[in-house]
Design a protein around this motif. Structure first.
Motif, PDB file in Angstrom:
ATOM      1  N   ARG A 214       0.834  -1.210   0.000  1.00 52.47           N
ATOM      2  CA  ARG A 214       0.000   0.000   0.000  1.00 52.47           C
ATOM      3  C   ARG A 214       0.869   1.260   0.000  1.00 52.47           C
ATOM      4  NH1 ARG A 214      -4.713  -1.794   4.246  1.00 52.47           N
ATOM      5  NH2 ARG A 214      -5.977  -2.926   2.710  1.00 52.47           N
ATOM      6  N   GLU A 215       1.938   1.226   0.785  1.00 51.84           N
ATOM      7  CA  GLU A 215       2.854   2.369   0.825  1.00 51.84           C
ATOM      8  C   GLU A 215       3.505   2.587  -0.531  1.00 51.84           C
ATOM      9  OE1 GLU A 215       7.036   3.352   3.014  1.00 51.84           O
ATOM     10  OE2 GLU A 215       5.469   2.458   4.280  1.00 51.84           O
ATOM     11  N   LYS A 216       3.926   1.500  -1.153  1.00 58.01           N
ATOM     12  CA  LYS A 216       4.527   1.580  -2.490  1.00 58.01           C
ATOM     13  C   LYS A 216       3.514   2.117  -3.497  1.00 58.01           C
ATOM     14  CE  LYS A 216       7.475  -1.149  -5.495  1.00 58.01           C
ATOM     15  NZ  LYS A 216       8.112  -2.447  -5.705  1.00 58.01           N
ATOM     16  N   ARG A 217       2.266   1.633  -3.407  1.00 58.01           N
ATOM     17  CA  ARG A 217       1.207   2.113  -4.304  1.00 58.01           C
ATOM     18  C   ARG A 217       0.979   3.607  -4.105  1.00 58.01           C
ATOM     19  NH1 ARG A 217      -4.774   0.222  -3.190  1.00 58.01           N
ATOM     20  NH2 ARG A 217      -4.376   1.638  -1.479  1.00 58.01           N
ATOM     21  N   GLN A 218       0.969   4.062  -2.857  1.00 53.19           N
ATOM     22  CA  GLN A 218       0.749   5.479  -2.574  1.00 53.19           C
ATOM     23  C   GLN A 218       1.880   6.330  -3.126  1.00 53.19           C
ATOM     24  OE1 GLN A 218      -2.122   6.827  -1.298  1.00 53.19           O
ATOM     25  NE2 GLN A 218      -1.145   8.706  -2.037  1.00 53.19           N
ATOM     26  N   LYS A 219       3.117   5.855  -2.973  1.00 56.23           N
ATOM     27  CA  LYS A 219       4.259   6.590  -3.526  1.00 56.23           C
ATOM     28  C   LYS A 219       4.145   6.696  -5.037  1.00 56.23           C
ATOM     29  CE  LYS A 219       7.632   5.639   0.098  1.00 56.23           C
ATOM     30  NZ  LYS A 219       8.881   4.960   0.464  1.00 56.23           N
ATOM     31  N   LEU A 220       3.755   5.602  -5.685  1.00 55.43           N
ATOM     32  CA  LEU A 220       3.582   5.630  -7.145  1.00 55.43           C
ATOM     33  C   LEU A 220       2.436   6.555  -7.539  1.00 55.43           C
ATOM     34  CD1 LEU A 220       4.217   1.926  -8.178  1.00 55.43           C
ATOM     35  CD2 LEU A 220       5.545   3.923  -8.844  1.00 55.43           C
ATOM     36  N   THR A 221       1.359   6.520  -6.776  1.00 55.81           N
ATOM     37  CA  THR A 221       0.224   7.403  -7.055  1.00 55.81           C
ATOM     38  C   THR A 221       0.652   8.860  -6.936  1.00 55.81           C
ATOM     39  OG1 THR A 221      -1.351   5.749  -6.253  1.00 55.81           O
ATOM     40  CG2 THR A 221      -2.118   8.030  -6.331  1.00 55.81           C
ATOM     41  N   ASP A 222       1.400   9.182  -5.897  1.00 58.23           N
ATOM     42  CA  ASP A 222       1.897  10.548  -5.716  1.00 58.23           C
ATOM     43  C   ASP A 222       2.855  10.937  -6.840  1.00 58.23           C
ATOM     44  OD1 ASP A 222       0.417  10.623  -3.387  1.00 58.23           O
ATOM     45  OD2 ASP A 222       2.149  10.337  -2.047  1.00 58.23           O
ATOM     46  N   LYS A 223       3.727  10.010  -7.210  1.00 60.32           N
ATOM     47  CA  LYS A 223       4.687  10.272  -8.289  1.00 60.32           C
ATOM     48  C   LYS A 223       3.963  10.514  -9.611  1.00 60.32           C
ATOM     49  CE  LYS A 223       8.940   8.364 -10.265  1.00 60.32           C
ATOM     50  NZ  LYS A 223       9.904   7.259 -10.186  1.00 60.32           N
ATOM     51  N   ILE A 224       2.954   9.718  -9.887  1.00 54.72           N
ATOM     52  CA  ILE A 224       2.171   9.882 -11.124  1.00 54.72           C
ATOM     53  C   ILE A 224       1.456  11.227 -11.117  1.00 54.72           C
ATOM     54  CG2 ILE A 224       0.126   9.042 -12.354  1.00 54.72           C
ATOM     55  CD1 ILE A 224       1.103   6.174 -11.646  1.00 54.72           C
ATOM     56  N   ALA A 225       0.882  11.617  -9.983  1.00 56.38           N
ATOM     57  CA  ALA A 225       0.188  12.913  -9.886  1.00 56.38           C
ATOM     58  C   ALA A 225       1.167  14.046 -10.137  1.00 56.38           C
ATOM     59  CB  ALA A 225      -0.474  13.048  -8.517  1.00 56.38           C
TER      60      ALA A 225
END
Length: 108
Positions: free
Chosen positions: A23-34
């Motif tokens: 979940r943490e990795k997914r959130q980091k990727l989501t933030d990076k994509i944004a």
């Protein structure tokens, strides 16, 4: 049974830990994509601004090239006319000088 329950509890804790990591990795990727999407949007705006600036510059360049062509044409005409005047003046001067020499010879 106690042993199985203990193993299940250990595995459950391990699974919760790994799910948290995912979940943490997914959130980091989501933030990076944004962040990348925002950067992309900014770049698209800059590209559009530069395209508009290029269109204006191309128009000004074409206008200036046309004006330069007109100026070169006018300059060519002026130089040609001036050269004709100089040539005519040379012919006139030679004629006057010839007449003056002829008059001097008549006087002597």
């Amino acid at each position: 049974m106690f042993e199985a329950a203990a193993r299940l509890q250990t595995q459950n804790q391990e699974m919760v830990k790994w799910i948290g990591c995912l979940r943490e990795k997914r959130q980091k990727l989501t933030d990076k994509i944004a962040l990348q999407m925002q950067e992309r949007k900014t770049l698209e705006k800059e590209i559009e601004r530069l395209r508009k600036q290029l269109v204006v510059l191309d128009q000004q360049l074409e206008t200036n090239r046309q004006e330069l062509h007109e100026q070169e044409s006018k300059l060519g005409e002026a130089e040609s006319g001036y050269n004709k005047i100089v040539d005519t003046m040379s012919v006139l001067l030679m004629s006057v000088q010839a007449d003056a020499k002829s008059e001097q010879k008549k006087e002597h």
